[in-house]
Structures are given as C-alpha cells and as structure tokens.
Design a protein around this motif. Structure first.
Motif, mmCIF file in Angstrom:
data_model
loop_
_atom_site.group_PDB
_atom_site.id
_atom_site.type_symbol
_atom_site.label_atom_id
_atom_site.label_comp_id
_atom_site.label_asym_id
_atom_site.label_seq_id
_atom_site.Cartn_x
_atom_site.Cartn_y
_atom_site.Cartn_z
ATOM 1 N N ARG A 37 27.515 -17.508 12.609
ATOM 2 C CA ARG A 37 26.260 -17.914 13.273
ATOM 3 C C ARG A 37 25.197 -16.831 13.118
ATOM 4 O O ARG A 37 23.993 -17.138 13.002
ATOM 5 C CB ARG A 37 26.527 -18.230 14.746
ATOM 6 N N GLN A 38 25.603 -15.552 13.119
ATOM 7 C CA GLN A 38 24.651 -14.480 12.828
ATOM 8 C C GLN A 38 24.106 -14.632 11.407
ATOM 9 O O GLN A 38 22.913 -14.423 11.167
ATOM 10 C CB GLN A 38 25.331 -13.120 12.999
ATOM 11 N N LEU A 39 24.977 -14.989 10.474
ATOM 12 C CA LEU A 39 24.537 -15.223 9.101
ATOM 13 C C LEU A 39 23.604 -16.421 9.028
ATOM 14 O O LEU A 39 22.634 -16.414 8.264
ATOM 15 C CB LEU A 39 25.752 -15.440 8.196
ATOM 16 N N ARG A 40 23.865 -17.434 9.838
ATOM 17 C CA ARG A 40 22.987 -18.607 9.877
ATOM 18 C C ARG A 40 21.556 -18.201 10.253
ATOM 19 O O ARG A 40 20.581 -18.606 9.602
ATOM 20 C CB ARG A 40 23.555 -19.591 10.906
ATOM 21 N N THR A 41 21.427 -17.385 11.272
ATOM 22 C CA THR A 41 20.115 -16.892 11.692
ATOM 23 C C THR A 41 19.482 -16.035 10.602
ATOM 24 O O THR A 41 18.279 -16.124 10.338
ATOM 25 C CB THR A 41 20.254 -16.074 12.984
ATOM 26 N N PHE A 42 20.290 -15.223 9.955
ATOM 27 C CA PHE A 42 19.793 -14.330 8.902
ATOM 28 C C PHE A 42 19.287 -15.135 7.702
ATOM 29 O O PHE A 42 18.226 -14.831 7.145
ATOM 30 C CB PHE A 42 20.920 -13.386 8.479
ATOM 31 N N PRO A 67 30.986 -16.738 4.612
ATOM 32 C CA PRO A 67 29.935 -17.731 4.325
ATOM 33 C C PRO A 67 30.468 -19.136 4.090
ATOM 34 O O PRO A 67 29.720 -20.113 4.242
ATOM 35 C CB PRO A 67 29.266 -17.169 3.067
ATOM 36 N N ARG A 68 31.739 -19.274 3.726
ATOM 37 C CA ARG A 68 32.303 -20.625 3.582
ATOM 38 C C ARG A 68 32.341 -21.339 4.925
ATOM 39 O O ARG A 68 32.185 -22.569 4.994
ATOM 40 C CB ARG A 68 33.707 -20.554 2.989
ATOM 41 N N TYR A 69 32.535 -20.586 6.011
ATOM 42 C CA TYR A 69 32.462 -21.185 7.363
ATOM 43 C C TYR A 69 31.040 -21.646 7.639
ATOM 44 O O TYR A 69 30.816 -22.731 8.180
ATOM 45 C CB TYR A 69 32.916 -20.166 8.402
ATOM 46 N N LEU A 70 30.064 -20.819 7.257
ATOM 47 C CA LEU A 70 28.657 -21.191 7.410
ATOM 48 C C LEU A 70 28.372 -22.496 6.678
ATOM 49 O O LEU A 70 27.768 -23.423 7.231
ATOM 50 C CB LEU A 70 27.772 -20.073 6.864
ATOM 51 N N ILE A 71 28.793 -22.600 5.422
ATOM 52 C CA ILE A 71 28.513 -23.779 4.609
ATOM 53 C C ILE A 71 29.229 -25.002 5.169
ATOM 54 O O ILE A 71 28.646 -26.096 5.261
ATOM 55 C CB ILE A 71 28.927 -23.524 3.145
ATOM 56 N N LYS A 72 30.468 -24.838 5.568
ATOM 57 C CA LYS A 72 31.309 -25.971 5.944
ATOM 58 C C LYS A 72 31.059 -26.487 7.349
ATOM 59 O O LYS A 72 31.075 -27.704 7.584
ATOM 60 C CB LYS A 72 32.780 -25.576 5.794
#
Length: 324
Positions: A37-42, A67-72
């Motif tokens: 979720r931090q990567l999502r904001t970034f 990032p695969r969690y972010l994408i999926k």
C-alpha cells in the motif's frame, strides 16, 4: 548499482523506502501488504509528478516480489508496464533462519515458503494484468532457496525467466551482490528498453565492459528522435496548426506521436499529431492545436518505436513562442 546506467540512458529514477517494522530505522521488515500500500501511494505520486500513464518497477529480493501484491490485489493491473525482479522471493524461501527472526521481522515470516502470504500470492494467475515480467536470478543465491523458486509461470502473460549462469557460467554473483552485477544490469536494461519482457535471445557481455556504453550500436542502432525547425512566432498558430521537423538518427521509426504541452513537461496538452512513420530519417510534422497558441513556454515530446529491434524512445524539446 543499477541507478547510474538508468540515469545515463535518460530514465527518470525514483526510489522508495518501505516496510518499517520492529527494528528502528530498518526497512523491509514490516507487513508486506502494508508495504504494498505504501508502494501504491508512491506510484500515484510518480505518475502525478511525471505525467506518465504507467511506471516500470525494478526490485531486489522482497522488492521484486512485493509489487506483484500491488498488481494483483491493489488494482494496479494497468499502471505497471514492466516488473523486473532481481533475485525476487516470488515463492518464498526455505532458508532455516527465516522463522528464527520472525518476531522482529514480520516480512521474513511472510516470505517462508508455504506461508499463508505466499500461498495467497501464488494462487491463480501469478502474472496478472498487462505487466511484462522479467526475473533475473543467480544459482548462487543463498537467501532465496531453492533459486528455481524465483521463476514465474507465464499464465498467458509476457514472462522471461533468466538464470545468469546460462549465458555467463563464470558469473559468481550471489543474492546481495546481484544489484551490482554488470551482467544482471544488462539484462535489466534489455527488459526496460524494449516492448515486452527481456529478450530470451539477448547475449550480455559477460566481462561487463559493455555496460558503460549500453545500449551500443549493435543492440539499439543509435535510436534517437530529434525535434527541430519549430516556428517560434505566435502568428504561426493562427490556423490552429503548427509545423516542425522531426529527425530520426536511425530509420525506420514507427508509431511516432508528437504531443505539445503548455508551461511544463507534464502540463496540459494543447496539441498532438496523428501516429506517423519516419522512413527516410526526416519527417515534417503538423500538430493540430486545440486553440491558437499565445506567447509562452511549451514542451514538445516525440515518442516512437524502432521496428527492427522493437525499441522505444522519446525526446522532449522546450520551446518559447515570442510575439513579433
């Protein structure tokens, strides 16, 4: 490291510190979904700052898997163009020390092979969305074991799994050193510099010397788009169109689009061309404008693809229109 060659080749590079946990000032130890979720904001910040529609992500170890969690799971299936993982823990690790440090490293426990987190992440489609996936691994990996567990199933998507020693048998890099390994970095640049994941037929320079000049003439053909010849008089836009010359050092270049923005590189679009091809090295381009241009600062960006090796490239030129 991977940053200098990326900057030399014109990439806009951003880095994220994520995953603070129980150990003060140590990143990458916190809950992985929270880190995603931090990567999502970034990613949202990078897209807003650059005006781009998609990002490419290069990650090492947990950073290549998270990032695969972010994408999926976080609705980012259309925003990540490339995901390049350097020794990524895609299916966890069997290293015995991982459970022992779990109390102070939640992410370590989550990366144990067979953990609930890994089981959920690998269930179903391992490579969802429109992302191109490249995994770069070394057989000497002592952290993510077995090393074969890092490779991803294609599941109908564009995936290239690379073992460094298949091309360079004497490459001795291990898990930590892979981000400094010149062969691994060449593979990364190959993945980012073309449509799709890394080219399985690519042959890196095992000595590492070619990294200083990558991409060289044999790998990219010197692909450059150059903007020039723009009439800087405001009167030139009276009919809501403006002409200028576009040069390609190599030819042919296909799917070229030119966009004119006002005030800043990611400012509002005031004109764009149709898709064109440059076959003879030079092409006159006409931009149709939404309204006549007033004197001021504008940015012209041309982007296209060199068809003989499927490479993308772009160039931006600043223009100031003055009243005469």
């Amino acid at each position: 490291s991977i940053v200098p060659p990326l900057k030399r080749l014109g990439y806009c590079v951003f880095a994220l510190d994520y995953g603070n946990g129980a150990i003060p000032n140590v990143n990458g130890t916190g809950d992985i979904p929270t880190s995603a979720r931090q990567l999502r904001t970034f990613v949202d910040m990078v897209l807003a700052k650059t005006g781009a529609s998609r990002v490419s992500i290069v990650g090492h170890s947990q950073g290549g898997m998270m990032p695969r969690y972010l994408i999926k799971f976080l609705s980012s299936t259309h925003e990540v163009d490339d995901l390049v993982g350097l020794s990524p823990s895609n299916h966890g690790t069997t290293v015995a020390a991982a459970p022992l440090i779990g109390p102070v490293c939640v992410a370590c426990t989550q990366q144990i092979a067979g953990s609930p987190f890994i089981t959920r992440l690998k269930a179903g489609d391992e490579t969802p969305g429109k992302t191109d996936y490249t995994v770069i691994e070394t057989k000497n990996d002592e952290v993510v074991t077995p090393y074969q567990s890092e490779f991803l199933a294609r599941d109908g998507n564009d995936v290239t799994n690379i073992l460094l020693q298949d091309r360079c048998p004497s490459d001795s890099t291990e898990h930590v050193g892979i981000i400094f390994d010149s062969v691994a970095i060449q593979w990364m640049l190959n993945a980012l510099g073309r449509a799709g994941s890394a080219d399985p037929a690519f042959r890196p320079d095992c000595s590492g010397a070619a990294l200083a000049t990558f991409p060289n003439s044999s790998s990219v053909g010197g692909f450059t788009l150059r903007v020039g010849g723009l009439d800087r008089r405001a009167a030139a836009t009276a009919n809501r169109r403006i002409r200028f010359a576009l040069n390609a050092r190599t030819s042919p270049v296909r799917h070229v689009r030119v966009i004119l923005r006002a005030r800043r590189r990611n400012g509002p679009v005031v004109g764009r061309s149709r898709l064109i091809s440059i076959v003879g090295g030079r092409r006159a381009v006409v931009l149709r404008l939404r309204h006549p241009l007033a004197p001021g600062r504008y940015f012209v960006t041309a982007a296209g693809r060199q068809t003989n090796n499927d490479l993308n490239g772009s160039v931006t030129s600043r223009v100031r229109l003055r009243r005469h």
